[in-house]
Design a protein around this motif. Structure first.
Motif, mmCIF file in Angstrom:
data_model
loop_
_atom_site.group_PDB
_atom_site.id
_atom_site.type_symbol
_atom_site.label_atom_id
_atom_site.label_comp_id
_atom_site.label_asym_id
_atom_site.label_seq_id
_atom_site.Cartn_x
_atom_site.Cartn_y
_atom_site.Cartn_z
ATOM 1 N N PHE A 118 34.851 -7.320 7.421
ATOM 2 C CA PHE A 118 35.207 -6.416 8.507
ATOM 3 C C PHE A 118 34.840 -4.985 8.134
ATOM 4 O O PHE A 118 35.125 -4.540 7.018
ATOM 5 C CB PHE A 118 36.718 -6.470 8.792
ATOM 6 C CG PHE A 118 37.161 -7.688 9.560
ATOM 7 C CD1 PHE A 118 37.486 -7.603 10.899
ATOM 8 C CD2 PHE A 118 37.271 -8.922 8.926
ATOM 9 C CE1 PHE A 118 37.920 -8.708 11.601
ATOM 10 C CE2 PHE A 118 37.703 -10.040 9.612
ATOM 11 C CZ PHE A 118 38.020 -9.943 10.972
ATOM 12 N N GLU A 119 34.265 -4.272 9.094
ATOM 13 C CA GLU A 119 34.004 -2.841 8.917
ATOM 14 C C GLU A 119 34.240 -2.152 10.256
ATOM 15 O O GLU A 119 33.630 -2.515 11.264
ATOM 16 C CB GLU A 119 32.567 -2.595 8.453
ATOM 17 C CG GLU A 119 32.292 -1.115 8.164
ATOM 18 C CD GLU A 119 30.919 -0.891 7.562
ATOM 19 O OE1 GLU A 119 30.511 0.283 7.445
ATOM 20 O OE2 GLU A 119 30.250 -1.890 7.200
ATOM 21 N N ILE A 120 35.161 -1.185 10.259
ATOM 22 C CA ILE A 120 35.500 -0.473 11.484
ATOM 23 C C ILE A 120 34.783 0.866 11.482
ATOM 24 O O ILE A 120 34.942 1.671 10.556
ATOM 25 C CB ILE A 120 37.022 -0.263 11.618
ATOM 26 C CG1 ILE A 120 37.765 -1.568 11.342
ATOM 27 C CG2 ILE A 120 37.357 0.298 12.989
ATOM 28 C CD1 ILE A 120 37.352 -2.732 12.227
ATOM 29 N N ASP A 121 34.001 1.074 12.543
ATOM 30 C CA ASP A 121 33.223 2.312 12.654
ATOM 31 C C ASP A 121 33.437 2.879 14.047
ATOM 32 O O ASP A 121 33.038 2.265 15.047
ATOM 33 C CB ASP A 121 31.737 2.023 12.401
ATOM 34 C CG ASP A 121 30.889 3.282 12.429
ATOM 35 O OD1 ASP A 121 31.478 4.377 12.346
ATOM 36 O OD2 ASP A 121 29.663 3.172 12.549
ATOM 37 N N ALA A 122 34.090 4.050 14.120
ATOM 38 C CA ALA A 122 34.393 4.692 15.411
ATOM 39 C C ALA A 122 35.194 3.724 16.268
ATOM 40 O O ALA A 122 36.280 3.306 15.892
ATOM 41 C CB ALA A 122 33.112 5.152 16.101
ATOM 42 N N ASP A 123 34.642 3.337 17.453
ATOM 43 C CA ASP A 123 35.378 2.460 18.368
ATOM 44 C C ASP A 123 34.835 1.039 18.340
ATOM 45 O O ASP A 123 34.978 0.287 19.303
ATOM 46 C CB ASP A 123 35.331 3.011 19.793
ATOM 47 C CG ASP A 123 33.896 3.153 20.295
ATOM 48 O OD1 ASP A 123 32.960 2.987 19.488
ATOM 49 O OD2 ASP A 123 33.729 3.422 21.505
ATOM 50 N N LYS A 124 34.230 0.620 17.231
ATOM 51 C CA LYS A 124 33.661 -0.712 17.103
ATOM 52 C C LYS A 124 34.171 -1.387 15.825
ATOM 53 O O LYS A 124 34.330 -0.743 14.782
ATOM 54 C CB LYS A 124 32.129 -0.669 17.054
ATOM 55 C CG LYS A 124 31.476 -0.042 18.285
ATOM 56 C CD LYS A 124 31.707 -0.871 19.545
ATOM 57 C CE LYS A 124 30.984 -0.236 20.745
ATOM 58 N NZ LYS A 124 31.252 -0.971 22.000
ATOM 59 N N ALA A 125 34.424 -2.693 15.953
ATOM 60 C CA ALA A 125 34.753 -3.522 14.793
ATOM 61 C C ALA A 125 33.568 -4.435 14.538
ATOM 62 O O ALA A 125 33.230 -5.274 15.378
ATOM 63 C CB ALA A 125 36.020 -4.331 15.042
ATOM 64 N N LYS A 126 32.930 -4.277 13.380
ATOM 65 C CA LYS A 126 31.764 -5.092 13.043
ATOM 66 C C LYS A 126 32.199 -6.171 12.055
ATOM 67 O O LYS A 126 32.816 -5.882 11.021
ATOM 68 C CB LYS A 126 30.676 -4.219 12.435
ATOM 69 C CG LYS A 126 30.157 -3.160 13.404
ATOM 70 C CD LYS A 126 29.106 -2.263 12.742
ATOM 71 C CE LYS A 126 28.631 -1.192 13.721
ATOM 72 N NZ LYS A 126 27.619 -0.291 13.089
ATOM 73 N N ILE A 127 31.868 -7.411 12.393
ATOM 74 C CA ILE A 127 32.280 -8.560 11.583
ATOM 75 C C ILE A 127 31.035 -9.334 11.171
ATOM 76 O O ILE A 127 30.219 -9.713 12.005
ATOM 77 C CB ILE A 127 33.236 -9.483 12.364
ATOM 78 C CG1 ILE A 127 34.425 -8.684 12.928
ATOM 79 C CG2 ILE A 127 33.729 -10.619 11.486
ATOM 80 C CD1 ILE A 127 35.244 -9.437 13.936
ATOM 81 N N ARG A 128 30.919 -9.568 9.873
ATOM 82 C CA ARG A 128 29.787 -10.331 9.358
ATOM 83 C C ARG A 128 30.301 -11.597 8.688
ATOM 84 O O ARG A 128 31.289 -11.584 7.964
ATOM 85 C CB ARG A 128 28.992 -9.504 8.350
ATOM 86 C CG ARG A 128 28.332 -8.267 8.934
ATOM 87 C CD ARG A 128 27.485 -7.568 7.891
ATOM 88 N NE ARG A 128 26.838 -6.368 8.444
ATOM 89 C CZ ARG A 128 25.968 -5.625 7.778
ATOM 90 N NH1 ARG A 128 25.641 -5.943 6.528
ATOM 91 N NH2 ARG A 128 25.422 -4.565 8.344
ATOM 92 N N CYS A 129 29.587 -12.683 8.938
ATOM 93 C CA CYS A 129 29.906 -13.958 8.303
ATOM 94 C C CYS A 129 28.598 -14.692 8.061
ATOM 95 O O CYS A 129 28.012 -15.257 9.003
ATOM 96 C CB CYS A 129 30.844 -14.775 9.189
ATOM 97 S SG CYS A 129 31.280 -16.370 8.473
ATOM 98 N N GLY A 130 28.118 -14.655 6.830
ATOM 99 C CA GLY A 130 26.808 -15.235 6.561
ATOM 100 C C GLY A 130 25.744 -14.509 7.363
ATOM 101 O O GLY A 130 25.616 -13.286 7.309
ATOM 102 N N LYS A 131 24.975 -15.267 8.176
ATOM 103 C CA LYS A 131 23.944 -14.675 9.010
ATOM 104 C C LYS A 131 24.443 -14.310 10.409
ATOM 105 O O LYS A 131 23.680 -13.827 11.249
ATOM 106 C CB LYS A 131 22.761 -15.638 9.115
ATOM 107 C CG LYS A 131 22.049 -15.867 7.781
ATOM 108 C CD LYS A 131 20.840 -16.782 7.945
ATOM 109 C CE LYS A 131 20.141 -16.994 6.614
ATOM 110 N NZ LYS A 131 18.951 -17.878 6.749
ATOM 111 N N SER A 132 25.718 -14.560 10.669
ATOM 112 C CA SER A 132 26.303 -14.244 11.983
ATOM 113 C C SER A 132 26.835 -12.817 11.985
ATOM 114 O O SER A 132 27.404 -12.342 10.995
ATOM 115 C CB SER A 132 27.437 -15.224 12.313
ATOM 116 O OG SER A 132 26.965 -16.553 12.356
#
Length: 366
Positions: free
Chosen positions: A89-103
């Motif tokens: 999980f990485e929160i940047d401004a008003d977005k939550a970015k979630i990475r899981c493998g290549k997704s």
């Protein structure tokens, strides 16, 4: 805010708190879960402004912070991943970015200061009791709660606690369920509160039948229950619950002892041909026989007979068959004891040989 967590750590906690998030909310932020990441834990909170669920996951957090993330979308994403998946999980401004493998997933967040939190409770009464005792009482009584009744104090379950006794009562005005039992309760003050239907539903879902002790904190407006790492806080229903003792008829000598499973099976069959609107069933008691009869406007009928232990006066009386089945499903004894004073009185039902649970069903006209 930045952290990494496995699905096996996150998903069970999501399952616990997402249930309280309604699909229709009054405020957009309540579609979200509050994520509060400290140095050593991740705290998740969900609410519908009546019931708040909060759980804590031990976790080493890379960058502490707070945000709100769409509850259902995150739950569905997490559910779709392999069990061995790891989410970054990485929160940047008003977005939550979630990475899981290549997704990769990007979810819109909302400001934390818009999220409603109950906070610390003031002037509370503290109560401790075994979880299984509260769970049993709720299972035996919650089915009789009213639904969207204008008498708002009926849309919940009355909880009464003293040092030696646990008592739960619910009624919708047509039937009443009462469970009273001696309990190992740690409290110095008597506790009385009306818990709303939504909180009872969530609590029933979350309790696991263990005999571990749970902590209740209560004041005039809120009840907080701690179940391990999970905490549920609910607003209480305001108002005065009816004097349920006056609703329970005095017992008579007209007592029928009947096999619970046989009666439940017979009523289930008979209900198929009952009037779809009124769900009435006619019962006759005479000479050790219980007669069961239903019909509907299409002139369809069902009749059945059961052998019972009954030596009282001949009796013919009608009830809502759904109410009777609800009671029989709540009773766990092999036999049920039915007590009816006369053809116009409510029926009192107990598990055979156990007066800790009492059920009252009002008669109806057919």
């Amino acid at each position: 805010m930045k952290f990494s967590i496995s699905k096996l750590e996150l998903f069970p906690s999501l399952q616990q708190v997402v249930g309280v998030v309604e699909r229709k909310q009054t405020h957009e932020v309540m579609y979200n879960l509050l994520f509060d990441a400290s140095d050593e834990a991740l705290q998740l909170t969900g609410t519908d402004n009546e019931v708040e669920l909060q759980t804590r996951i031990p976790l080493i957090v890379t960058e502490p912070g707070k945000t709100t993330i769409p509850a259902r979308k995150l739950f569905d994403i997490c559910r779709s991943l392999d069990d061995n998946a790891r989410l970054d999980f990485e929160i940047d401004a008003d977005k939550a970015k979630i990475r899981c493998g290549k997704s990769r997933f990007t979810l819109a967040t909302l400001p934390v200061d818009e999220f409603p939190l109950v906070g610390d409770l003031q002037n509370t009464t503290e109560v401790s009791l075994p979880q299984i005792e509260l769970e049993t009482a709720i299972k035996r009584t919650s089915f009789a709660m009213a639904q969207q009744d204008v008498r708002y104090y009926l849309n919940g379950l009355l909880l009464q606690l003293t040092e030696n006794e646990l008592c739960c009562v619910s009624t919708d005005g047509h039937r009443l369920a009462l469970h009273r039992t001696a309990a190992d309760i740690e409290t110095t003050d008597a506790v009385k509160a009306i818990i709303p239907r939504k909180a009872i539903t969530e609590l029933s879902r979350l309790m696991d039948g263990s005999d571990t002790r749970i902590q209740l904190s209560l004041n005039e407006k809120h009840l907080r229950i701690k179940l391990g790492a999970l905490q549920m806080t609910t607003k209480l229903v305001e108002g005065k619950f009816p004097d349920f003792e006056k609703v329970i008829p005095l017992e008579s000598t007209n007592i029928a002892i009947v096999d619970r499973d046989l009666l439940r099976q017979s009523l289930t069959r008979s209900a198929i041909l009952a009037n779809e609107t009124y769900k009435g069933v006619r019962l006759t008691l005479e000479n050790q026989v219980l007669g069961i009869q239903t019909n509907n406007p299409k002139h369809e009928e069902a009749e059945d007979e059961l052998e019972v232990d009954y030596s009282g006066l001949p009796m013919e009386i009608a009830f809502n068959v759904v109410y009777l089945l609800d009671v029989l499903n709540a009773i766990d004894s092999e036999s049920a004891e039915m007590n009816i004073k006369d053809n116009t009185s409510s029926m009192v039902i107990h598990p055979m040989g156990n007066k800790s649970s009492t059920y009252v069903v009002m008669p109806m006209r057919l």
